[in-house]
Scaffold this motif. Structure first.
Motif, PDB file in Angstrom:
ATOM      1  N   GLU A 202      -3.108  -0.343  -6.131  1.00  0.00           N
ATOM      2  CA  GLU A 202      -2.135  -0.847  -5.147  1.00  0.00           C
ATOM      3  C   GLU A 202      -1.162   0.235  -4.710  1.00  0.00           C
ATOM      4  N   ILE A 203      -1.006   1.268  -5.539  1.00  0.00           N
ATOM      5  CA  ILE A 203      -0.062   2.359  -5.198  1.00  0.00           C
ATOM      6  C   ILE A 203      -0.799   3.692  -5.369  1.00  0.00           C
TER       7      ILE A 203
ATOM      8  N   ASP B 117       4.301   5.559  -3.223  1.00  0.00           N
ATOM      9  CA  ASP B 117       3.906   4.159  -3.003  1.00  0.00           C
ATOM     10  C   ASP B 117       4.556   3.295  -4.077  1.00  0.00           C
TER      11      ASP B 117
ATOM     12  N   LYS C 219       5.461  -0.984  -5.402  1.00  0.00           N
ATOM     13  CA  LYS C 219       5.274  -2.436  -5.312  1.00  0.00           C
ATOM     14  C   LYS C 219       6.418  -3.078  -6.084  1.00  0.00           C
TER      15      LYS C 219
ATOM     16  N   THR D 269       7.797  -6.374  -8.023  1.00  0.00           N
ATOM     17  CA  THR D 269       7.280  -7.605  -8.639  1.00  0.00           C
ATOM     18  C   THR D 269       8.284  -8.093  -9.687  1.00  0.00           C
TER      19      THR D 269
ATOM     20  N   ASN E 180       8.299  -5.863  -0.647  1.00  0.00           N
ATOM     21  CA  ASN E 180       7.299  -6.094  -1.690  1.00  0.00           C
ATOM     22  C   ASN E 180       6.391  -4.879  -1.889  1.00  0.00           C
ATOM     23  N   PHE E 181       6.124  -4.163  -0.802  1.00  0.00           N
ATOM     24  CA  PHE E 181       5.345  -2.930  -0.880  1.00  0.00           C
ATOM     25  C   PHE E 181       5.991  -1.912   0.042  1.00  0.00           C
TER      26      PHE E 181
ATOM     27  N   LYS F   5       6.753   2.712   0.805  1.00  0.00           N
ATOM     28  CA  LYS F   5       6.620   4.108   0.425  1.00  0.00           C
ATOM     29  C   LYS F   5       8.015   4.710   0.454  1.00  0.00           C
TER      30      LYS F   5
ATOM     31  N   THR G 118      -4.495 -11.365  -7.121  1.00  0.00           N
ATOM     32  CA  THR G 118      -4.935 -10.122  -6.488  1.00  0.00           C
ATOM     33  C   THR G 118      -6.452 -10.070  -6.594  1.00  0.00           C
TER      34      THR G 118
END
Ligand code: FES
Ligand code: FE2
Length: 420
Positions: free
Chosen positions: A56-57, A62, A64, A66, A101-102, A104, A335
């Motif tokens: 995911e990263i 990057d 995320k 959570t 949530n996501f 860079k 996911t």
């Protein structure tokens, strides 16, 4: 695991029966004070919680956002390629500075007073640290003994295992392989180090206690009864070769099974969810192709206590994260993923079969609904207990699925950790 602390002081009328993990007091699912204690003893101490997949990263910067328990955390890849997990909580005055949530980032900057942190969570600067010059004199500034290094973000301990990332607020937590214990071979069956590809997410809020989701995936009793899809099409039913396995603590488990062709038989007699005449207009969702990594079983549902379910059922694989939201609700984040060496056809197949699962899945919608209805029942009768005696009152691995042994195993462990 550290020795459990003295028991949570529950009113005597809802204490657990002395010997029993086969009866669970309803208040275990409804009590606010007990829930707060679970956050401290289970989510914030002594355990590893799932935060995401490394895929995911993929690149430096990057990140995320959570949750672990109710605390927001950020999983971020730094410029050395390492994955860090830090709390989304500014060291200055507490602001949850990250609102995506996501994303860079080169660094994290808190919007309130612009303290900035590097991707490892170190405080690297803050405005007006040495004051502001005005009319030939310096006004304000931080005290001379203020040190940046004393004010990092909260840094969590991180374990990345074959592309899956876990973190803990507790730096004394045991190492991750020993945490997995006897479940490790099953974990490594799904995650053997191959590159993962992210196929998509589903999210839902289920109005029930978070432990009910762990129970649901430690409960091989219900799938061939509740789920029309499973019993009718032979994806999971009580007459299949199966195995129930747990770790030595009883906290993690795997339910392993092999699909058959469905159809009527001993096991479908009187089962109202079995629909002999049900057929699919479009049967591509059942276009199952066996894969070498299964090494036989077509399904392996794992619970990694407290926050993760690893789903493998036919060609659909996903992680499902449990994020508690008070005693009577949790968020459930799916996911769906595949492997880097999947053909385009396999990717399409995985995506199609993902329709079995997720909030509106042909199978999984049923689970969300019964969990909600369980919570309704618990609220109605606070002094009652559930009964989990299928297959006896003992705890142990089995080679069949007509048992609630995994649930008993989890509550044996839970009582120890909670001092109940
Ligand atoms: Fe974050 Fe002030 S609260 S900089
Ligand atoms: Fe289910």
């Amino acid at each position: 695991m550290n020795a459990p602390e003295p028991g949570f002081s529950a009113p005597v009328h809802w204490h657990w029966r002395e010997d029993a993990t086969s009866r669970v007091p309803y208040r275990t699912y409804t009590d606010e004070a007990l829930y707060k204690e679970e956050l401290e003893r289970i989510f914030y101490k002594g355990h590893w919680c799932y935060v995401g997949l490394a895929a995911e990263i993929p690149q430096a910067g990057d990140f995320k956002r959570t949750f672990i328990g109710e605390r927001q955390v950020i999983m971020v890849r730094d410029n050395d390629g390492a994955i860090n997990v830090v709390e989304n909580h500014c060291a200055h005055r507490g602001v949850a500075f990250c609102q995506q949530n996501f994303g860079k980032a080169k660094e994290f900057v808190c919007p309130y007073h612009q303290w900035n942190y590097d991707l490892k969570g170190n405080l690297i600067g803050l405005p007006f640290r040495r004051g502001v010059r005005q009319d030939g004199k310096i006004n304000g500034g931080m005290p001379a003994d203020f040190k940046l290094e004393d004010h990092s973000l909260t840094k969590l301990k991180v374990a990345e295992k074959n592309g899956v990332v876990f973190a803990s607020f507790d730096h004394e937590v045991e190492d991750f392989d020993s945490y997995l214990g006897e479940i490790r071979p099953w974990f490594e069956r799904a995650f053997d180090g191959r590159g993962l590809t992210i196929l998509g997410y589903s999210r839902q809020r289920i109005p029930g206690n978070w432990k009910l989701m762990q129970e649901n995936i430690k409960d091989p009793y219900h799938p061939g009864l509740l789920h029309t899809w499973f019993i009718t099409f032979g994806l999971w039913r009580a007459d299949q070769r199966s195995q129930m396995v747990m770790d030595a603590h009883g906290r993690h488990a795997a339910m392993i099974s092999r699909k058959n062709e469905g159809g009527a038989g001993e096991v479908t007699k009187g089962v109202t969810s079995f629909k002999a005449d049900m057929a699919l207009q479009d049967d591509r969702v059942l276009d199952v192709v066996p894969e070498a990594w299964w090494k036989g079983p077509s399904a392996c549902m794992q619970t990694i206590f407290p926050s993760l379910i690893i789903q493998h059922n036919v060609n659909s694989i996903s992680t499902r994260q449990i994020i508690p939201q008070g005693p009577d609700a949790f968020d459930f984040v799916w996911t769906h993923f595949g492997f880097e060496d999947d053909t385009p056809e396999m990717t399409r197949r995985r995506l199609r079969q993902a329709n079995l699962f997720g909030p509106a899945g042909f199978v999984s919608a049923d689970d969300g609904e019964v969990i909600e209805l369980s919570q309704v029942g618990f609220n109605q009768h606070p002094d009652y207990q559930t009964i989990t005696e299928l297959g006896g009152r003992e705890v142990g691995n089995t080679d069949h699925m007509v048992t609630e042994t995994l649930i008993r195993g989890m509550y044996g462990y839970y009582r120890k950790v909670m001092g109940l």
